[in-house]
Design an enzyme around this catalytic site. Sequence first.
Site: not given
Ligand code: GLN
Length: 527
Positions: A3, A363, A499, A57, A501
């Site tokens: 969906k 991260c 991040h 999503d 991504e």
């Molecule tokens: N656990 C780690 C933190 O809280 C890394 C978090 C993550 O990789 N999104 O800083």
Amino acid sequence: LGKGLTAAALGAILEARGLSVTMIKMDPYINVDPGTMSPYQHGEVFVTDDGTETDLDLGHYERFLTTRLGKLNSFTSGRVYLEVIEKERRGDYLGATVQVIPHITNCIKEKIYKGAEGFDISIIEIGGTIGDIESQPFLEAVRQVKQELGRDAMLMHLTLVPYIETAGELKTKPTQHSVKELRSIGLQPEILVCRSVLPIPDEAREKIALFTSVNKEAVISAANCKTIYQLPRVLHEQGIDEIVINWFQIDAPKANISDWDTVSSRHLNPKHSVTIAMVGKYVELADAYKSINEALVHAGIKHLAKVNVIYVDAETLEEDGISVLQEVDGILVPGGFGDRGTEGKIAAIRYARENQVPYLGICLGMQLALIEFARHVAGISKAHSSELQPSTPDPVVGLITEWRDESGETMQRDASSDLGGTMRLGAQTARLTPGTKIHDCYQTPLIQERHRHRYEVNNNYLPQLEAAGLVISGKSEDGSLVEVIEAPDHPWFVACQFHPEFTSTPRESHPLFAGFIQAALERAHHQ
Ligand code: GLN
């Protein structure tokens, strides 16, 4: 069934017709937001620019649309009930009996209208399946919205048309039933998108149209595609956008979706190939790392490379050793929470660093890269993160409140992030150091990337780490927090606190993933 993808692909076509499009996801579950849900059960938590922790999503939506989404673009039953109950406790309902209809449904409608404000088209996806108890208030709210808006609203319904192999037949009955169910609650769809393994032949479409009172042209066949990026083309060829435009009586230029054709053809005709090991925790469920998998594909599309991903369970690596890594062209350690598999991940990072294998750390994958470097290069043998080992004598990664200096100067933070123990969430600016690998990727010193973490590199250890050669190639805009580290004397070893991504799209790819895959390709060529 798809969906989210179907809705997003329609959004992409409508954008290509010059319309501004937004999307909203309504989820029937009781969790107030997906932030606390296990990615192993529910798939990844997707983070938007404004720091909303949402369902994956929204990741599909952002990969197909150019509109960036935020807190108005998703909500759950839990959120709606919480707001209504809070209002009730405050006495806002003036003693009235608070009920699903109208109080819950009104709250849902308000959120729909609010999220749609300012856009030509708002596509609203209702999570779950027709007939679920949980989704009933949403469907009732949608019925009322249709009543209120008339020709300014339309309903698209996605059904499954199963193929019975022994009979060699596509079965339209489930579609008829599901539409019957919809109509019994007062909802008549204007468009049916029928998912099936094979294209649905004309007679079957006619039959479905007859039984469901949907125009035959609006019974769209969505057979399995070779790649999801063909979906805009598949839907457009059947005139889905024309149906929408006509229904709403909007004047819009024809859609040019050639960029999606380019993406599909590059994706389906790679000239090179690389193998990446992803060393993580939720490796059993591909959806747990949905955006990373997508970002790797996007980088492959950019470089005309097929990116093979081997999912390596970090705990297995602890027991069986790193031999599985010997064949790969790049290693990636993604984000994560908790201690499971820590030593396996560190072993993989060490292998990448010592053997000149391209490494991308995201991260947690950055925090662990720092710990690895501290332990094996800077001689801080007990280096750890206070999240993973609270008793560590050398918390090279910790909560800001655990390591900030007395003057409090390191506490100068963006207003958008929380101080202390809570999560640093959403898009923040980082400043990159010219001449570093990451600066080469972005080609600009100031970048904006999304965060979702509590722990930070402990600044008190930086002099020692830098003396040992660690390259700090990115910091928060005010210079107070480490954002990116790189290993010296290495073809490509980059790890970031944010991040990347979440901002990768198939049409653009992402500079960091593109740089990583390019480095992996170079290694593959030289092997
Ligand atoms: N656990 C780690 C933190 O809280 C890394 C978090 C993550 O990789 N999104 O800083």
